[in-house]
Design a protein around this motif. Structure first.
Motif, PDB file in Angstrom:
ATOM      1  N   ASP A  84       0.796  -1.229   0.000  1.00  0.00           N
ATOM      2  CA  ASP A  84       0.000   0.000   0.000  1.00  0.00           C
ATOM      3  C   ASP A  84       0.825   1.273   0.000  1.00  0.00           C
ATOM      4  N   LYS A  85       1.955   1.239   0.681  1.00  0.00           N
ATOM      5  CA  LYS A  85       2.669   2.499   0.831  1.00  0.00           C
ATOM      6  C   LYS A  85       3.868   2.596  -0.100  1.00  0.00           C
ATOM      7  N   GLU A  86       4.225   3.799  -0.383  1.00  0.00           N
ATOM      8  CA  GLU A  86       5.380   4.032  -1.242  1.00  0.00           C
ATOM      9  C   GLU A  86       6.656   3.541  -0.566  1.00  0.00           C
ATOM     10  N   PHE A  87       6.740   3.880   0.690  1.00  0.00           N
ATOM     11  CA  PHE A  87       7.927   3.517   1.448  1.00  0.00           C
ATOM     12  C   PHE A  87       7.832   2.037   1.853  1.00  0.00           C
ATOM     13  N   SER A  88       8.786   1.268   1.426  1.00  0.00           N
ATOM     14  CA  SER A  88       8.711  -0.166   1.670  1.00  0.00           C
ATOM     15  C   SER A  88       9.631  -0.570   2.802  1.00  0.00           C
ATOM     16  N   ASP A  89       9.039  -1.125   3.809  1.00  0.00           N
ATOM     17  CA  ASP A  89       9.864  -1.557   4.925  1.00  0.00           C
ATOM     18  C   ASP A  89       9.910  -3.069   4.963  1.00  0.00           C
ATOM     19  N   TYR A  90      10.900  -3.618   4.319  1.00  0.00           N
ATOM     20  CA  TYR A  90      11.027  -5.065   4.282  1.00  0.00           C
ATOM     21  C   TYR A  90      11.772  -5.604   5.482  1.00  0.00           C
ATOM     22  N   LYS A  91      12.276  -4.699   6.275  1.00  0.00           N
ATOM     23  CA  LYS A  91      13.116  -5.155   7.390  1.00  0.00           C
ATOM     24  C   LYS A  91      12.298  -5.952   8.397  1.00  0.00           C
ATOM     25  N   LYS A  92      11.120  -5.400   8.708  1.00  0.00           N
ATOM     26  CA  LYS A  92      10.245  -6.079   9.674  1.00  0.00           C
ATOM     27  C   LYS A  92       9.861  -7.455   9.165  1.00  0.00           C
ATOM     28  N   MET A  93       9.584  -7.483   7.863  1.00  0.00           N
ATOM     29  CA  MET A  93       9.212  -8.739   7.234  1.00  0.00           C
ATOM     30  C   MET A  93      10.334  -9.761   7.431  1.00  0.00           C
ATOM     31  N   GLY A  94      11.550  -9.297   7.228  1.00  0.00           N
ATOM     32  CA  GLY A  94      12.715 -10.165   7.381  1.00  0.00           C
ATOM     33  C   GLY A  94      12.821 -10.720   8.786  1.00  0.00           C
ATOM     34  N   ILE A  95      12.561  -9.880   9.768  1.00  0.00           N
ATOM     35  CA  ILE A  95      12.627 -10.318  11.170  1.00  0.00           C
ATOM     36  C   ILE A  95      11.584 -11.400  11.432  1.00  0.00           C
ATOM     37  N   HIS A  96      10.353 -11.131  10.971  1.00  0.00           N
ATOM     38  CA  HIS A  96       9.300 -12.125  11.194  1.00  0.00           C
ATOM     39  C   HIS A  96       9.593 -13.428  10.477  1.00  0.00           C
ATOM     40  N   LEU A  97      10.141 -13.296   9.286  1.00  0.00           N
ATOM     41  CA  LEU A  97      10.464 -14.511   8.528  1.00  0.00           C
ATOM     42  C   LEU A  97      11.569 -15.318   9.205  1.00  0.00           C
ATOM     43  N   ASN A  98      12.566 -14.606   9.733  1.00  0.00           N
ATOM     44  CA  ASN A  98      13.623 -15.323  10.446  1.00  0.00           C
ATOM     45  C   ASN A  98      13.070 -16.113  11.619  1.00  0.00           C
ATOM     46  N   GLN A  99      12.149 -15.482  12.333  1.00  0.00           N
ATOM     47  CA  GLN A  99      11.548 -16.153  13.483  1.00  0.00           C
ATOM     48  C   GLN A  99      10.772 -17.383  13.039  1.00  0.00           C
ATOM     49  N   PHE A 100      10.013 -17.212  11.984  1.00  0.00           N
ATOM     50  CA  PHE A 100       9.190 -18.304  11.487  1.00  0.00           C
ATOM     51  C   PHE A 100      10.056 -19.454  10.969  1.00  0.00           C
ATOM     52  N   MET A 101      11.127 -19.079  10.278  1.00  0.00           N
ATOM     53  CA  MET A 101      12.066 -20.067   9.761  1.00  0.00           C
ATOM     54  C   MET A 101      12.673 -20.874  10.891  1.00  0.00           C
ATOM     55  N   GLY A 102      13.102 -20.142  11.918  1.00  0.00           N
ATOM     56  CA  GLY A 102      13.777 -20.789  13.038  1.00  0.00           C
ATOM     57  C   GLY A 102      12.877 -21.786  13.750  1.00  0.00           C
ATOM     58  N   SER A 103      11.678 -21.341  14.118  1.00  0.00           N
ATOM     59  CA  SER A 103      10.810 -22.239  14.870  1.00  0.00           C
ATOM     60  C   SER A 103      10.339 -23.403  13.992  1.00  0.00           C
ATOM     61  N   SER A 104      10.135 -23.140  12.718  1.00  0.00           N
ATOM     62  CA  SER A 104       9.714 -24.220  11.823  1.00  0.00           C
ATOM     63  C   SER A 104      10.786 -25.292  11.707  1.00  0.00           C
ATOM     64  N   SER A 105      12.023 -24.858  11.604  1.00  0.00           N
ATOM     65  CA  SER A 105      13.070 -25.884  11.477  1.00  0.00           C
ATOM     66  C   SER A 105      13.246 -26.632  12.794  1.00  0.00           C
ATOM     67  N   ILE A 133      10.950 -27.677  14.786  1.00  0.00           N
ATOM     68  CA  ILE A 133      10.033 -28.793  14.955  1.00  0.00           C
ATOM     69  C   ILE A 133      10.034 -29.708  13.742  1.00  0.00           C
ATOM     70  N   GLY A 134      10.848 -29.364  12.756  1.00  0.00           N
ATOM     71  CA  GLY A 134      10.950 -30.231  11.587  1.00  0.00           C
ATOM     72  C   GLY A 134       9.964 -29.892  10.489  1.00  0.00           C
ATOM     73  N   ALA A 135       9.399 -28.684  10.534  1.00  0.00           N
ATOM     74  CA  ALA A 135       8.451 -28.289   9.491  1.00  0.00           C
ATOM     75  C   ALA A 135       9.233 -27.786   8.277  1.00  0.00           C
ATOM     76  N   GLN A 136       9.758 -28.748   7.547  1.00  0.00           N
ATOM     77  CA  GLN A 136      10.718 -28.441   6.498  1.00  0.00           C
ATOM     78  C   GLN A 136      10.121 -27.604   5.364  1.00  0.00           C
ATOM     79  N   ARG A 137       8.936 -27.970   4.935  1.00  0.00           N
ATOM     80  CA  ARG A 137       8.362 -27.251   3.790  1.00  0.00           C
ATOM     81  C   ARG A 137       7.996 -25.818   4.154  1.00  0.00           C
ATOM     82  N   VAL A 138       7.452 -25.629   5.343  1.00  0.00           N
ATOM     83  CA  VAL A 138       7.135 -24.268   5.783  1.00  0.00           C
ATOM     84  C   VAL A 138       8.415 -23.443   5.811  1.00  0.00           C
ATOM     85  N   ARG A 139       9.454 -24.036   6.344  1.00  0.00           N
ATOM     86  CA  ARG A 139      10.733 -23.340   6.425  1.00  0.00           C
ATOM     87  C   ARG A 139      11.230 -22.953   5.039  1.00  0.00           C
TER      88      ARG A 139
END
Lengths: 226, 149
Positions: B59-80, B82-88
């Protein structure tokens, strides 16, 4: 960790009596580990892994909290925090606020706390990151997901039968690179077969002492087909 | 154990999940379900965050991908963990798209992530149900004591 134990003992003691004495940490003092990770899932898992290997665990969610609980800011006047003694800090690398790397720097930069070994965990195998952490004084770098074999290996070489002092630890760190050889995971679960050591010794490059990175990558490779 | 796992979960979980099962014993009999429930809870929060992150980015002109990266790192970490390979793996692709400031790629990845997570959740529920039934069945098979009134 038969290979680790045997090899480092060969180097340090030049005896092979250590081969059959690789029982788990039997000291009366229970190893106390401070685990730092912003993910509750990971905290739960690491806590369980450590408890199963008979360690006492305190798990916190941030670097700030870890420093607080160690009594970091009160080190000058520390009276109240005498009771909280930690033998090992294991921390995630990527955390909001203070990263594991920043926590490592704080610990190693403090005269009171720099003796405490710090192990970094990361879900990514980035060599530059590993390098940086080791240079800053990290004992080891574990790629997540952390397995039982990782924790056992860690405990064994850090708090094994021959309790290692700081200066010797430096010596031992160099040894780790050769002793972290393939099939370490299988050996870990069997905890027998001293005969494996010659094979592992010959399989590692002998022309120069391999870097920690080589062995780390080897370990990653073996863990992939675990 | 692994053979029993595969037909149910069809590759969405890997051997790290087996490792978790090995950590469960009499002293911690519900370890796996506890961890998995925490994972569901954390993941749903992260997915909400990621949806918001995507909205901000689109929606916005200014793109803040940094937050997205943080959330993705967290999701990646917890997924791996428990062995949720595809989600990771989807998280990895998602993160690559965010690092390239690729909005369309991020939206596609989000959709895929939601799908994979949903699939995983269903499979794990199935697995737990099967496990429950197995335990119950095992209980029935054992004969009662003779002096049971």
């Amino acid at each position: 960790m038969a290979i680790n134990g045997v090899f480092s003992r060969f180097k340090m003691l030049d005896k092979n009596e250590g081969v059959n004495n690789l029982s788990p940490f039997t000291d009366s003092h229970e190893v106390h580990v401070l685990a730092v990770d912003d993910s509750l899932v990971d905290r739960k898992v690491i806590e369980r892994l450590l408890k199963i290997t008979s360690c006492k665990v305190t798990a916190v969610e941030s670097g700030r909290r870890a420093l607080q609980i160690l009594g970091f800011d009160e080190e000058k006047t520390s009276v109240g925090f005498d009771g909280f003694k930690v033998d090992l800090i294991i921390t995630d690398y990527f955390m909001p606020g203070m990263t594991g790397y920043e926590l490592l720097k704080k610990i190693k930069g403090s005269s009171n706390f720099r003796e405490i070994p710090v192990v970094i965990m990361s879900s990514e195998n980035v060599l530059a990151r590993i390098d940086r952490c080791l240079e800053e004084g990290a004992e080891d770098f574990i790629v997540k997901p952390v397995k039982l074999s990782d924790v056992r290996r860690l405990k064994s070489y850090m708090f094994g039968e021959n309790r290692i002092h700081t200066q010797d630890r430096e010596f031992n760190k160099r040894k780790i690179d050769v002793s972290l050889s393939p099939s370490s995971d299988e050996v870990m679960s069997n905890q027998s077969s001293p005969s494996i050591s010659p094979r592992s010794f010959s399989s590692s490059p002998t022309s120069h002492s391999p870097t920690f990175l080589d062995s780390h990558i080897r370990r990653l490779k073996t863990s992939n087909h675990d | 154990m692994k053979r029993a796992l595969c037909p149910v979960c069809s590759g969405s979980i890997d051997e790290q999940f087996l490792q978790l099962q090995q950590l469960q014993d009499e002293s911690s009999p519900n370890f796996v379900s506890e961890v998995v429930n925490i994972y569901f809870h954390e993941s749903e929060k992260l997915l909400r965050n990621l949806r918001e992150d995507c909205l901000v980015v689109v929606d916005k002109e200014f793109s803040d991908y940094k937050k997205m990266g943080i959330h993705l790192n967290q999701f990646m970490g917890s997924s791996s963990s428990i062995g949720a390979q595809r989600v990771r793996n989807v998280c990895v692709a998602f993160r690559a798209a965010s690092e390239q400031n690729n909005r369309a790629g991020c939206l596609r990845a989000l959709e895929l992530l939601e799908y994979e997570y949903c699939y995983l959740k269903n499979k794990l529920h199935e697995l737990f149900q099967i496990e429950q039934q197995r335990i119950l069945a095992a209980g029935v098979r054992y004969p009662q004591q003779p002096n049971n009134p």
